[in-house]
Scaffold this motif. Structure first.
Motif, PDB file in Angstrom:
ATOM      1  N   THR A  12     -82.494  38.401 -41.503  1.00  0.00           N
ATOM      2  CA  THR A  12     -82.709  38.491 -42.940  1.00  0.00           C
ATOM      3  C   THR A  12     -82.227  39.846 -43.427  1.00  0.00           C
ATOM      4  N   LEU A  13     -81.354  39.843 -44.416  1.00  0.00           N
ATOM      5  CA  LEU A  13     -80.850  41.095 -44.978  1.00  0.00           C
ATOM      6  C   LEU A  13     -81.864  41.663 -45.953  1.00  0.00           C
ATOM      7  N   LEU A  16     -81.245  47.186 -49.025  1.00  0.00           N
ATOM      8  CA  LEU A  16     -80.178  48.139 -48.749  1.00  0.00           C
ATOM      9  C   LEU A  16     -78.942  47.425 -48.209  1.00  0.00           C
ATOM     10  N   ASP A  17     -79.150  46.465 -47.307  1.00  0.00           N
ATOM     11  CA  ASP A  17     -78.028  45.694 -46.764  1.00  0.00           C
ATOM     12  C   ASP A  17     -77.252  45.017 -47.896  1.00  0.00           C
ATOM     13  N   GLU A  18     -77.963  44.421 -48.826  1.00  0.00           N
ATOM     14  CA  GLU A  18     -77.319  43.718 -49.935  1.00  0.00           C
ATOM     15  C   GLU A  18     -76.578  44.691 -50.835  1.00  0.00           C
ATOM     16  N   LYS A  19     -77.169  45.858 -51.110  1.00  0.00           N
ATOM     17  CA  LYS A  19     -76.506  46.852 -51.968  1.00  0.00           C
ATOM     18  C   LYS A  19     -75.251  47.406 -51.305  1.00  0.00           C
ATOM     19  N   MET A  20     -75.253  47.482 -49.972  1.00  0.00           N
ATOM     20  CA  MET A  20     -74.095  47.992 -49.244  1.00  0.00           C
ATOM     21  C   MET A  20     -73.044  46.908 -49.042  1.00  0.00           C
ATOM     22  N   GLY A  21     -73.361  45.668 -49.362  1.00  0.00           N
ATOM     23  CA  GLY A  21     -72.411  44.578 -49.221  1.00  0.00           C
ATOM     24  C   GLY A  21     -72.305  44.034 -47.810  1.00  0.00           C
ATOM     25  N   VAL A  22     -73.354  44.183 -47.009  1.00  0.00           N
ATOM     26  CA  VAL A  22     -73.341  43.681 -45.641  1.00  0.00           C
ATOM     27  C   VAL A  22     -73.342  42.151 -45.662  1.00  0.00           C
ATOM     28  N   ARG A  31     -76.238  38.173 -29.997  1.00  0.00           N
ATOM     29  CA  ARG A  31     -75.257  38.977 -30.719  1.00  0.00           C
ATOM     30  C   ARG A  31     -75.321  38.693 -32.220  1.00  0.00           C
ATOM     31  N   VAL A  32     -75.149  39.765 -33.008  1.00  0.00           N
ATOM     32  CA  VAL A  32     -75.039  39.642 -34.454  1.00  0.00           C
ATOM     33  C   VAL A  32     -73.798  40.411 -34.885  1.00  0.00           C
ATOM     34  N   VAL A  33     -72.927  39.782 -35.662  1.00  0.00           N
ATOM     35  CA  VAL A  33     -71.729  40.416 -36.189  1.00  0.00           C
ATOM     36  C   VAL A  33     -71.874  40.464 -37.698  1.00  0.00           C
ATOM     37  N   ALA A  34     -71.795  41.681 -38.258  1.00  0.00           N
ATOM     38  CA  ALA A  34     -71.945  41.845 -39.707  1.00  0.00           C
ATOM     39  C   ALA A  34     -70.748  42.598 -40.268  1.00  0.00           C
TER      40      ALA A  34
END
Length: 34
Positions: A12-13, A16-22, A31-34
């Motif tokens: 779950t983003l 901050l993740d959303e504001k940074m555009g992740v 594994r997680v690739v973002a």
């Protein structure tokens, strides 16, 4: 043994993740690739 069924794990983003555009491109238990 009774094996329970769990929903698939997802990351779950946060705000901050959303504001940074992740963006999550790939995810698994190993594994997680973002």
């Amino acid at each position: 043994m009774n094996q329970e069924s769990f929903p698939p794990w997802t990351i779950t983003l946060g705000e901050l993740d959303e504001k940074m555009g992740v963006v999550i491109l790939e995810q698994s238990a190993e594994r997680v690739v973002a």
